[in-house]
Design an enzyme around this catalytic site. Structure first.
Site, PDB file in Angstrom:
ATOM      1  N   HIS A  54       0.769  -1.222   0.254  1.00 43.53           N
ATOM      2  CA  HIS A  54      -0.041   0.059  -0.016  1.00 43.53           C
ATOM      3  C   HIS A  54       0.775   1.369   0.210  1.00 43.53           C
ATOM      4  CE1 HIS A  54       0.940  -0.419   4.198  1.00 43.53           C
ATOM      5  NE2 HIS A  54       0.142   0.610   4.485  1.00 43.53           N
ATOM      6  N   HIS A  56       1.443   3.672   1.767  1.00 44.47           N
ATOM      7  CA  HIS A  56       1.966   4.774   3.007  1.00 44.47           C
ATOM      8  C   HIS A  56       3.306   4.985   2.923  1.00 44.47           C
ATOM      9  CE1 HIS A  56      -1.806   3.962   5.854  1.00 44.47           C
ATOM     10  NE2 HIS A  56      -1.863   5.035   5.179  1.00 44.47           N
ATOM     11  N   ASP A  58       5.964   4.774   5.078  1.00 47.08           N
ATOM     12  CA  ASP A  58       6.820   3.860   5.686  1.00 47.08           C
ATOM     13  C   ASP A  58       6.879   2.590   4.893  1.00 47.08           C
ATOM     14  OD1 ASP A  58       4.105   3.605   6.681  1.00 47.08           O
ATOM     15  OD2 ASP A  58       4.889   2.241   8.161  1.00 47.08           O
ATOM     16  N   HIS A  59       6.074   2.407   3.740  1.00 48.11           N
ATOM     17  CA  HIS A  59       6.265   1.378   2.964  1.00 48.11           C
ATOM     18  C   HIS A  59       6.624   1.467   1.540  1.00 48.11           C
ATOM     19  CE1 HIS A  59       3.603  -1.021   5.720  1.00 48.11           C
ATOM     20  NE2 HIS A  59       3.385   0.067   6.234  1.00 48.11           N
ATOM     21  N   HIS A 113      -7.348  -1.101   5.991  1.00 43.22           N
ATOM     22  CA  HIS A 113      -6.198  -0.091   6.427  1.00 43.22           C
ATOM     23  C   HIS A 113      -6.178   0.985   5.347  1.00 43.22           C
ATOM     24  CE1 HIS A 113      -2.500   1.295   8.229  1.00 43.22           C
ATOM     25  NE2 HIS A 113      -2.060   1.134   7.148  1.00 43.22           N
ATOM     26  N   ASP A 137       0.284  -3.841   6.414  1.00 42.09           N
ATOM     27  CA  ASP A 137      -0.493  -3.409   7.616  1.00 42.09           C
ATOM     28  C   ASP A 137      -1.945  -4.079   7.740  1.00 42.09           C
ATOM     29  OD1 ASP A 137       1.868  -1.943   8.122  1.00 42.09           O
ATOM     30  OD2 ASP A 137       1.170  -0.190   7.725  1.00 42.09           O
ATOM     31  N   HIS A 175       5.293  -4.655  10.486  1.00 39.27           N
ATOM     32  CA  HIS A 175       5.498  -3.719  11.883  1.00 39.27           C
ATOM     33  C   HIS A 175       5.975  -4.665  13.124  1.00 39.27           C
ATOM     34  CE1 HIS A 175       4.971   0.497  10.606  1.00 39.27           C
ATOM     35  NE2 HIS A 175       3.944  -0.193   9.865  1.00 39.27           N
TER      36      HIS A 175
HETATM   37 FE    FE Z   1       2.802   1.000   8.073  1.00 44.59          FE
HETATM   38 ZN    ZN Z   2       0.161   1.721   6.450  1.00 43.83          ZN
END
Ligand code: FE
Ligand code: ZN
Length: 257
Positions: A54, A56, A58-59, A113, A137, A175
């Protein structure tokens, strides 16, 4: 296919898939480029693909830099993430397949999410081996992602798809939230002996600074409250009237935990 787990940022994992025979690698959700480039150097492997779950940051934070360094590689992501994933070239939908070396993965559309989230499932290469699920996530060890762009109904539907996979599936979630997730789980599922056992194991592992990822899907099915929306004990604990309401209340309680 070997999977290397790279801890990055405060609690993210990047997963680097390595095919030593062909000296190629692929990476799932590169939050950063630096750790991936260092690992590739160490392995002497060329990056051929990014599999994003996805959009985001942090990905996908490392996408642009990795693409610059390996301009011939392919960047995969969900069809509905069009315009949100840097460098995305392939727009995947439920049931599509992606390949890496001699392996291939099935794509699951798992909104909740985010509205575009996908997961990648590599079935076992041989009977008696384990499959590998890269779920970003959506499903966490002992928990699930927050509902930023989806509804409880959507998330239950998405998690149902993952719950149908074999118990002997490694869950590579993005995570290290396991300890906190299980603390919450224990609070609402006190009589679950499997959960107590798992909590003790995870607490010990974390006290030694060990990773708890991957977990096993069979363990998740028995101990993760967010895969147990149809458990009558959890329904009673949340004073809910049906499965979706059980899940929604669990998610709401966890948001405030
Ligand atoms: Fe994340
Ligand atoms: Zn995420």
């Amino acid at each position: 296919m070997q999977v290397h787990r790279l801890p990055v940022l405060s609690d993210n994992y990047i997963f680097l898939l390595h095919d030593p025979g062909q000296t190629i690698a692929a990476v799932v959700d590169p939050a950063e480029a630096g750790p991936v480039l260092r690992k590739l150097e160490e392995l002497g492997a060329t990056l051929v693909a990014i599999f994003n779950t996805h959009h985001h940051a942090d990905h996908v934070g490392g996408n642009a830099k990795l693409l610059q360094r390996f301009p011939d590689m392919v960047v995969y992501g969900g069809a509905k993430d069009r315009g949100r994933i840097p460098g995305q070239q392939v727009f995947l939908q439920e049931g599509d397949r992606v390949s890496f070396g001699d392996r291939s993965a099935e794509v699951f559309f798992v909104p909740g999410h985010t509205r575009a989230h996908i997961a990648y499932y590599f079935a076992p290469a041989h009977p008696n081996e384990m499959g590998d699920l890269f779920c970003g996530d959506t499903l966490f060890a002992g928990g699930c992602g927050r509902l930023f762009e989806g509804t409880p109904t959507q998330m239950v539907n998405s998690l149902s798809k993952l719950r149908r996979l074999p118990d002997q599936t490694r869950v590579w979630c993005a995570h290290e939230y396991t300890l906190k997730n299980l603390q919450f789980a224990l609070m609402i599922d006190r009589d679950n002996a499997n959960l107590h056992r798992r909590f003790a194991e995870v607490r010990a592992a974390r006290s030694r600074s060990e990773a708890t990822i991957p977990s096993m899907l069979g363990v998740e099915k028995r101990t993760n409250p967010f895969l147990r929306w149809d458990d009558l004990g959890l329904r009673a604990a949340t004073k809910a009237e049906n499965d979706i309401q059980t899940f929604a209340r669990l998610r709401g309680m966890k948001d405030r935990f």
